[in-house]
Design a protein around this motif. Sequence first.
Motif, mmCIF file in Angstrom:
data_model
loop_
_atom_site.group_PDB
_atom_site.id
_atom_site.type_symbol
_atom_site.label_atom_id
_atom_site.label_comp_id
_atom_site.label_asym_id
_atom_site.label_seq_id
_atom_site.Cartn_x
_atom_site.Cartn_y
_atom_site.Cartn_z
ATOM 1 N N GLY A 289 4.676 -14.249 -3.715
ATOM 2 C CA GLY A 289 5.072 -13.237 -4.679
ATOM 3 C C GLY A 289 4.364 -11.917 -4.444
ATOM 4 O O GLY A 289 4.139 -11.503 -3.301
ATOM 5 N N LEU A 290 3.973 -11.272 -5.513
ATOM 6 C CA LEU A 290 3.389 -9.935 -5.421
ATOM 7 C C LEU A 290 2.114 -9.912 -4.578
ATOM 8 O O LEU A 290 1.829 -8.920 -3.887
ATOM 9 C CB LEU A 290 3.107 -9.411 -6.825
ATOM 10 N N TYR A 454 9.662 -7.390 4.544
ATOM 11 C CA TYR A 454 9.420 -7.848 3.180
ATOM 12 C C TYR A 454 9.392 -6.679 2.195
ATOM 13 O O TYR A 454 9.776 -6.832 1.030
ATOM 14 C CB TYR A 454 8.111 -8.640 3.100
ATOM 15 N N THR A 455 8.957 -5.500 2.636
ATOM 16 C CA THR A 455 8.945 -4.349 1.731
ATOM 17 C C THR A 455 10.337 -4.068 1.202
ATOM 18 O O THR A 455 10.506 -3.705 0.027
ATOM 19 C CB THR A 455 8.367 -3.114 2.440
ATOM 20 N N GLU A 456 11.345 -4.218 2.053
ATOM 21 C CA GLU A 456 12.727 -4.042 1.571
ATOM 22 C C GLU A 456 13.024 -5.010 0.436
ATOM 23 O O GLU A 456 13.628 -4.624 -0.585
ATOM 24 C CB GLU A 456 13.719 -4.264 2.706
ATOM 25 N N ILE A 457 12.608 -6.261 0.580
ATOM 26 C CA ILE A 457 12.911 -7.261 -0.448
ATOM 27 C C ILE A 457 12.137 -6.958 -1.730
ATOM 28 O O ILE A 457 12.652 -7.130 -2.843
ATOM 29 C CB ILE A 457 12.599 -8.675 0.071
ATOM 30 N N PHE A 458 10.888 -6.501 -1.605
ATOM 31 C CA PHE A 458 10.140 -6.077 -2.798
ATOM 32 C C PHE A 458 10.870 -4.953 -3.523
ATOM 33 O O PHE A 458 10.961 -4.941 -4.753
ATOM 34 C CB PHE A 458 8.731 -5.624 -2.412
ATOM 35 N N LEU A 459 11.383 -4.004 -2.768
ATOM 36 C CA LEU A 459 12.110 -2.888 -3.378
ATOM 37 C C LEU A 459 13.441 -3.342 -3.957
ATOM 38 O O LEU A 459 13.885 -2.817 -4.992
ATOM 39 C CB LEU A 459 12.301 -1.776 -2.349
ATOM 40 N N ASN A 460 14.098 -4.301 -3.300
ATOM 41 C CA ASN A 460 15.307 -4.891 -3.877
ATOM 42 C C ASN A 460 14.998 -5.488 -5.247
ATOM 43 O O ASN A 460 15.745 -5.304 -6.220
ATOM 44 C CB ASN A 460 15.852 -5.998 -2.970
ATOM 45 N N TYR A 461 13.884 -6.223 -5.302
ATOM 46 C CA TYR A 461 13.508 -6.849 -6.568
ATOM 47 C C TYR A 461 13.213 -5.799 -7.637
ATOM 48 O O TYR A 461 13.684 -5.909 -8.783
ATOM 49 C CB TYR A 461 12.278 -7.742 -6.386
ATOM 50 N N ASP A 483 5.136 -3.648 -11.765
ATOM 51 C CA ASP A 483 4.106 -4.307 -10.970
ATOM 52 C C ASP A 483 4.335 -4.098 -9.478
ATOM 53 O O ASP A 483 3.396 -3.837 -8.713
ATOM 54 C CB ASP A 483 4.076 -5.807 -11.269
ATOM 55 N N VAL A 484 5.589 -4.201 -9.056
ATOM 56 C CA VAL A 484 5.912 -4.031 -7.634
ATOM 57 C C VAL A 484 5.665 -2.599 -7.190
ATOM 58 O O VAL A 484 5.021 -2.346 -6.157
ATOM 59 C CB VAL A 484 7.367 -4.443 -7.354
ATOM 60 N N ILE A 485 6.177 -1.647 -7.953
ATOM 61 C CA ILE A 485 6.017 -0.241 -7.571
ATOM 62 C C ILE A 485 4.548 0.155 -7.609
ATOM 63 O O ILE A 485 4.077 0.927 -6.751
ATOM 64 C CB ILE A 485 6.865 0.665 -8.485
ATOM 65 N N ALA A 486 3.796 -0.378 -8.550
ATOM 66 C CA ALA A 486 2.350 -0.090 -8.603
ATOM 67 C C ALA A 486 1.665 -0.577 -7.330
ATOM 68 O O ALA A 486 0.825 0.127 -6.751
ATOM 69 C CB ALA A 486 1.730 -0.756 -9.826
ATOM 70 N N ALA A 487 2.022 -1.771 -6.869
ATOM 71 C CA ALA A 487 1.396 -2.322 -5.662
ATOM 72 C C ALA A 487 1.787 -1.522 -4.423
ATOM 73 O O ALA A 487 0.950 -1.272 -3.543
ATOM 74 C CB ALA A 487 1.803 -3.785 -5.497
ATOM 75 N N ILE A 488 3.023 -1.108 -4.343
ATOM 76 C CA ILE A 488 3.485 -0.324 -3.189
ATOM 77 C C ILE A 488 2.798 1.033 -3.153
ATOM 78 O O ILE A 488 2.349 1.491 -2.096
ATOM 79 C CB ILE A 488 5.019 -0.185 -3.232
ATOM 80 N N ARG A 489 2.687 1.683 -4.295
ATOM 81 C CA ARG A 489 2.043 3.001 -4.337
ATOM 82 C C ARG A 489 0.542 2.900 -4.083
ATOM 83 O O ARG A 489 -0.041 3.758 -3.405
ATOM 84 C CB ARG A 489 2.341 3.672 -5.687
ATOM 85 N N PHE A 510 12.403 5.287 -14.719
ATOM 86 C CA PHE A 510 11.843 4.349 -13.751
ATOM 87 C C PHE A 510 12.828 4.103 -12.604
ATOM 88 O O PHE A 510 12.418 3.879 -11.464
ATOM 89 C CB PHE A 510 11.466 3.031 -14.428
ATOM 90 N N ARG A 511 14.107 4.153 -12.918
ATOM 91 C CA ARG A 511 15.125 4.039 -11.867
ATOM 92 C C ARG A 511 14.940 5.134 -10.824
ATOM 93 O O ARG A 511 14.990 4.867 -9.616
ATOM 94 C CB ARG A 511 16.518 4.142 -12.484
ATOM 95 N N GLU A 512 14.706 6.363 -11.275
ATOM 96 C CA GLU A 512 14.514 7.466 -10.338
ATOM 97 C C GLU A 512 13.251 7.276 -9.501
ATOM 98 O O GLU A 512 13.227 7.572 -8.304
ATOM 99 C CB GLU A 512 14.453 8.793 -11.095
ATOM 100 N N LEU A 513 12.203 6.747 -10.117
ATOM 101 C CA LEU A 513 10.966 6.497 -9.378
ATOM 102 C C LEU A 513 11.178 5.416 -8.320
ATOM 103 O O LEU A 513 10.726 5.558 -7.176
ATOM 104 C CB LEU A 513 9.854 6.085 -10.349
ATOM 105 N N ILE A 514 11.855 4.343 -8.665
ATOM 106 C CA ILE A 514 12.130 3.269 -7.701
ATOM 107 C C ILE A 514 12.945 3.804 -6.533
ATOM 108 O O ILE A 514 12.656 3.515 -5.366
ATOM 109 C CB ILE A 514 12.872 2.106 -8.394
ATOM 110 N N ARG A 515 13.963 4.564 -6.853
ATOM 111 C CA ARG A 515 14.813 5.106 -5.782
ATOM 112 C C ARG A 515 14.007 6.018 -4.859
ATOM 113 O O ARG A 515 14.236 6.035 -3.636
ATOM 114 C CB ARG A 515 16.004 5.847 -6.391
ATOM 115 N N ASN A 516 13.103 6.784 -5.429
ATOM 116 C CA ASN A 516 12.293 7.665 -4.587
ATOM 117 C C ASN A 516 11.332 6.860 -3.717
ATOM 118 O O ASN A 516 11.138 7.180 -2.531
ATOM 119 C CB ASN A 516 11.512 8.660 -5.443
#
Length: 590
Positions: A289-290, A454-461, A483-489, A510-516
């Motif tokens: 997981g994360l 795997y980063t793609e799959i994290f972003l998919n999630y 949680d996912v976006i926090a870990a990626i950033r 949050f949608r806009e942040l994920i897309r960015n």
Amino acid sequence: MNMKIILRIGVLSLLIGGVLSCKMLEPENDAHNTFDRVYNDPAFAEGLLLRAYTLIPTNSYTFDDVATDDAVTNDRVNNFMRMATGEWTARFNPQNMWDNANAAIMYINQFLTVVDVVPWKKTNPEVAQLYARRFKGESYALRALFKYYLLRNHGGVDAGGNLLGIPIYNQFLEDRDDFSLPRVSFAESVQSIYDDINEALKYTPMDFANISSLSQLEGTPYSDVTSVQNYNDVFGEFPQQRITGRHVLALRSKVALLAASPAFNLQNDINLWVNAANSAATVLEGIGGLSGLHPKGHLFYLKEQVDEADITTGDRLDLGEILWRRPITTDRDRETQNFPPTLYGTGRINPTQNLVDAFPMANGYPISHPASGFDAANPYAGRDPRLSHYIVYNGSTLRNTSINTSLNGGDNGIDALPTSTRTGYYLKKLLREDVNVNPSSPSNQKHFNTHIRYTEIFLNYAEAANEAWGPDGTGTIGYSARDVIAAIRKRAGITQPDDYLASVQTQEDFRELIRNERRLELCFEGFRFWDVRRWKLDLSTPARGVKISNGTYDYFTVEPRSYDNSFMHYGPIPDREITKFQLVQNKGWN
């Protein structure tokens, strides 16, 4: 791949190619190879399946980013540039997947007609049967993969507003007229892919790896195997980079996300988003997981990570980033294409100001935010570290050389040479600085192309979870989109605590942040073109650049984006297929 296999594939290519164009003339059985050879020669028969592998679109990077707002190219005859600037039609389509994907599907379909009768191992019946089962799994998995690319590239809405998919070819077709099947609905197309995925999972192990005990096969499709050695002969460490059950689960995540996206989820069915989140989470469970997010996954192309992946047993789960890749090669092709002129490159891919502006400050705030601390007179200072990892800007150091992209910057300066940048920026992502392309002292280094990270799959999630449950909802998964976006950033180097992330509360923001974040993390890997379409964003945003002179930054339009937002979120069916088989064309492409 050795020369014998190449020759076999070549012969089979001629056979299949003839079938795809029209029914073949049957030659006399003389000294030439005929199709009957597949029934007696396992390597020859496997060539059908191997040929499908050679047609996977992600075998190389397309750099179709130059058809988006993320990049332009200084190659003035580049087909993606032509596409972006007004030449995209049903007759000229650089994103056409119709021919190669359907050809691959026909190779697979024909292979499935013979897989059970080929003598894969004459001296060992169990090994022969295991090969047949493994190859079936690979076949259904690959067929699902190619259907996905067909659907992504050619699914769309017809003139009546009906959401259509693709013709479903699940049998080998010998005559041209057999191809005149209508396009089924988008939902039926998705279900056809899921059906192939489910069939593949009946045969395909999660990973190719040796076992030491038959007890390790309990609960798998191969619990009936009677010999450790027999299993290892077929499913052991040898067939690395072939498609596995883990890759199939990742494909299901990609399909589910496509189906849930605004361009294809016209009623915004939340259940599709839940399915997409759960599909991604199933893959992520395989790496904990994360906690499985690789600490340097965003730098997967650099020496340390490439060397980590360069192991005799192929990809391992403990690598944590590369889920499926191509074999490692030793070359300097990417660097030759993209290094600046003074480093003997041709500077082909030029990131845009649009993309540069998408990188936040190191404190996590967008550069437009009052709390960001952005200094317009010193625009590259204090930025998200990913900017310097992925893009060469004025004053960057590359191969211990300062790169001056200003108007008076010499050969590396904007528009100085045909091989100079058009935007004020050069590509850095995917390149290795320890490569030398100087013709007098060239050196190569190891590279690989990725099918799935795997980063793609994290972003998919993250994307699906936000749409299903909001920024902080978890469903039954245990971690949220936040949680996912926090870990990626955090991995990227954003200063902690991430105050900007904490401030984004609504699902829409949050949608806009994920897309960015997806735009930044996956840039130049072939995602942006399709993401802006499945999100139904404005396609006509022009590509911008910067001219720097005496400390002044002059931002300007480098190249228009001549797309029609009324229909170009969906790609066309090739015009000749409309003519030959009276297929329904997507709206606007007539």
